[in-house]
Scaffold this motif. Sequence first.
Motif, short mmCIF file in Angstrom:
data_model
loop_
_atom_site.label_atom_id
_atom_site.label_comp_id
_atom_site.label_asym_id
_atom_site.label_seq_id
_atom_site.Cartn_x
_atom_site.Cartn_y
_atom_site.Cartn_z
N ASN A 60 0.84 -1.20 0.00
CA ASN A 60 0.00 0.00 0.00
C ASN A 60 0.88 1.25 0.00
O ASN A 60 1.97 1.25 0.57
CB ASN A 60 -0.89 0.02 1.25
CG ASN A 60 -1.98 -1.02 1.17
OD1 ASN A 60 -2.92 -0.87 0.39
ND2 ASN A 60 -1.85 -2.08 1.95
N TYR A 89 -5.36 15.85 2.99
CA TYR A 89 -6.56 15.07 2.65
C TYR A 89 -6.91 15.26 1.18
O TYR A 89 -7.27 14.32 0.47
CB TYR A 89 -7.73 15.47 3.56
CG TYR A 89 -8.95 14.59 3.36
CD1 TYR A 89 -8.97 13.28 3.85
CD2 TYR A 89 -10.07 15.05 2.69
CE1 TYR A 89 -10.08 12.46 3.66
CE2 TYR A 89 -11.19 14.25 2.49
CZ TYR A 89 -11.19 12.94 2.99
OH TYR A 89 -12.28 12.13 2.79
N PHE A 147 -4.53 13.31 -0.92
CA PHE A 147 -4.88 11.88 -0.73
C PHE A 147 -6.06 11.50 -1.62
O PHE A 147 -6.03 10.47 -2.29
CB PHE A 147 -5.22 11.70 0.75
CG PHE A 147 -5.80 10.37 1.15
CD1 PHE A 147 -5.10 9.19 0.94
CD2 PHE A 147 -7.04 10.30 1.79
CE1 PHE A 147 -5.63 7.96 1.35
CE2 PHE A 147 -7.57 9.09 2.19
CZ PHE A 147 -6.87 7.91 1.97
N MET A 148 -7.06 12.34 -1.65
CA MET A 148 -8.28 12.00 -2.39
C MET A 148 -8.11 12.14 -3.91
O MET A 148 -8.81 11.51 -4.68
CB MET A 148 -9.46 12.85 -1.91
CG MET A 148 -9.90 12.55 -0.48
SD MET A 148 -10.29 10.81 -0.19
CE MET A 148 -11.76 10.62 -1.22
N ASP A 163 -3.35 4.84 -1.04
CA ASP A 163 -4.28 3.88 -0.45
C ASP A 163 -4.72 4.26 0.96
O ASP A 163 -5.88 4.07 1.33
CB ASP A 163 -3.62 2.49 -0.41
CG ASP A 163 -3.19 2.04 -1.79
OD1 ASP A 163 -4.07 1.89 -2.66
OD2 ASP A 163 -1.97 1.85 -2.02
N LEU A 169 -4.00 7.05 4.51
CA LEU A 169 -3.43 8.32 4.96
C LEU A 169 -3.33 8.30 6.49
O LEU A 169 -4.31 7.99 7.18
CB LEU A 169 -4.34 9.49 4.53
CG LEU A 169 -4.02 10.87 5.09
CD1 LEU A 169 -2.63 11.34 4.67
CD2 LEU A 169 -5.08 11.89 4.65
N ASP A 210 -8.63 5.12 5.47
CA ASP A 210 -8.59 4.16 4.37
C ASP A 210 -9.31 4.80 3.18
O ASP A 210 -10.45 5.26 3.31
CB ASP A 210 -9.33 2.88 4.83
CG ASP A 210 -9.35 1.80 3.77
OD1 ASP A 210 -9.09 2.10 2.58
OD2 ASP A 210 -9.66 0.64 4.13
N LYS A 211 -8.65 4.82 2.03
CA LYS A 211 -9.25 5.47 0.85
C LYS A 211 -10.62 4.86 0.53
O LYS A 211 -11.58 5.59 0.22
CB LYS A 211 -8.29 5.34 -0.34
CG LYS A 211 -8.82 5.77 -1.69
CD LYS A 211 -9.06 7.25 -1.81
CE LYS A 211 -7.82 8.08 -1.84
NZ LYS A 211 -6.83 7.74 -2.85
N LYS A 212 -10.70 3.56 0.64
CA LYS A 212 -11.95 2.87 0.23
C LYS A 212 -13.14 3.30 1.10
O LYS A 212 -14.29 3.19 0.67
CB LYS A 212 -11.76 1.35 0.29
CG LYS A 212 -10.76 0.83 -0.73
CD LYS A 212 -10.71 -0.68 -0.79
CE LYS A 212 -10.08 -1.32 0.44
NZ LYS A 212 -8.66 -1.00 0.68
N GLN A 247 -13.69 6.34 2.25
CA GLN A 247 -14.00 7.78 2.19
C GLN A 247 -15.22 8.06 1.32
O GLN A 247 -15.50 7.34 0.37
CB GLN A 247 -12.80 8.57 1.64
CG GLN A 247 -11.51 8.39 2.42
CD GLN A 247 -11.69 8.65 3.91
OE1 GLN A 247 -12.24 9.66 4.31
NE2 GLN A 247 -11.23 7.70 4.74
N TRP A 270 -15.28 11.93 -3.64
CA TRP A 270 -14.54 13.20 -3.66
C TRP A 270 -15.09 14.11 -4.73
O TRP A 270 -15.24 13.73 -5.88
CB TRP A 270 -13.06 12.91 -3.93
CG TRP A 270 -12.21 14.14 -4.04
CD1 TRP A 270 -11.60 14.62 -5.15
CD2 TRP A 270 -11.88 15.04 -2.98
NE1 TRP A 270 -10.91 15.76 -4.87
CE2 TRP A 270 -11.05 16.05 -3.55
CE3 TRP A 270 -12.20 15.11 -1.62
CZ2 TRP A 270 -10.56 17.11 -2.78
CZ3 TRP A 270 -11.70 16.16 -0.87
CH2 TRP A 270 -10.88 17.15 -1.44
#
Length: 609
Positions: free
Chosen positions: A408, A570, A573-574, A579, A581, A589-591, A593, A596
């Motif tokens: 990751n 953030y 990251f988005m 993967d 942050l 966890d990106k999944k 969120q 965006w």
Amino acid sequence: MSRSTFILGISAYYHDSAACILRDGEIVAAAQEERFTRRKGDATFPANAVEFCLERAGAEAGDLAFVAFYDKPLLKFERILETYLGVAPRGLKQFLLAGPLWIKEKLFMDRSLREELGYDGDILYSEHHESHAASAFYPSPFEEAAILTMDGVGEWATASIGVGEGNEIELTRELHWPDSLGLLYSAFTFYTGFKVNSGEYKVMGLAPYGEPRYVKKILDNLIELRDDGSFRLNQEYFNYTTGLTMTSRAFDRLFGRRPRLSETSITQQDMDLARSVQEVCEEVMLRMARTARQDTGMKNLCLAGGVALNCVGNGRILREGPFDNIWIQPAAGDAGGALGAAQLAWHRRCRQPRQVTAGRDAMQGAYLGPDYSAADIRSFLDASDAVYEELERDELLNRTAGLLATENVVGWFDGRMEFGPRALGARSILGDARSSRMQSQMNLKIKFRESFRPFAPSVLAERASDFFDLDCDSPYMLLVAPLKEERRIPIPESQNHLWGMDQLKLTRSDVPAITHVDYSARVQTVGPDSNRNYYDLLRAFERRTGCPLLVNTSFNVRGEPIVCSPKDAYTCFMRTAMDFLVLWPFLLDKKAQPEWKEEEDWRSMLELD
Ligand SMILES: [Fe+2]
């Protein structure tokens, strides 16, 4: 109770404006303006950085004993005026473009400083290379040292040699405009299709793909290099004194083509040019370093100025040069001039002694920027509907190490932001250096940048010598060192024909993501003292995998300044394929969120080159 003495240092109006504040000589805070305004290399008055510095020090403009500016605008204006008059009417176009800006901002520096700051005390101006020299020597871990500064140009000087002892520095030699190592390098940066003042790193990264086939041509035609490292540039080939480009038509004729346009693809010739100018640059750096040793008799060397960001050249000075120890100011470019100017005011004007702690510099790991409390971060995350977990320290370290070990890519935001161009574990994107797909994944999906660019490792200081031929610390990622022979994977004969970028397809070591095509790496050594969380993350990763190093790249995308606030982090990251942050002490966890939504056409904000 006696009151503290606050000194504010400023660099501005050229590129990479910055501010720094000293309290009784101690560096309390320093930051570049670009981090706040989100404009890369922002050269405007550093109002946000000044505000941050004052706030961090608990001071107001009225409390400042001095404001110290990093160069002498009148001297600089004199140089520019004389240059234009010397070549008139050829330089008229550039003069008309630059003139009004100089008159408005640079000549009336004094007034604009007062107006912007609401400050009516003394403003001290030091010479550009004195500021660089001060930033190199005063925070260094040495009682005495030779000093070498090299950059594009300040007022007149483009390089200087001097000596620092106790609280005094003295410059004894200078090289003057238009003979400039920084500008020679920038000319090739321009010619190979990159942006001057920021693309120099790319030229350095491109160099190992090329052959040094133009070294002789450069030495025979462009530069008359003397044994002591001083030189003359043949102005017939350059255009920076008179025109709007760096190189002239004679330069085009010499190398048989026009400058590369940035949108066209990089050719083998670009790589060969990069390699050649890099070798010439290293030779000049080595000769200047030898002269600094001869002149001063010192065993230690301090470096600053933009050319001191050439970490390949620094590595050669360390390995082949005459000094026992070298120390490089982490903000070696003009941002660091703010720090040097402030320290000159403290040590020279206020005649204050310098305290050196053996083996330790005064930069606090370059962690001199803003930090954010857990409460601040939480309120930002809640307001953004972000999904996060708050974790205990050990759990956060172990979970992050586990995520990294399974390929990751993790954004890592913790503590005070770094001062200077390198991310050192406070605003970093991290990955597993053992992964063979990590380099292209991080370049293309996360940084949105050219696939040739190498990544750098952060390694536990005590294990650095297991991987690299490096027998000193490199806390600021400013030294390039060869990977140990035993780590290298020989290239099979069947692949020997691969050339240029095709070499990227080969796995060269057991840590391929940080191994450049010439088996070198730009190393950051991490000890237990300056950033404990980052050190312990590397330890946790080592416990899990046996590998004590990680890929560490700056937390930003191509063309954007490094992130400063949780919001910047953030957002980055988005926008990317990162993967996970860490916004210490939170893990995202990106999944998990929410979707965006872009508020603006963010790509148009980037300084692409
Ligand atoms: Fe400079």
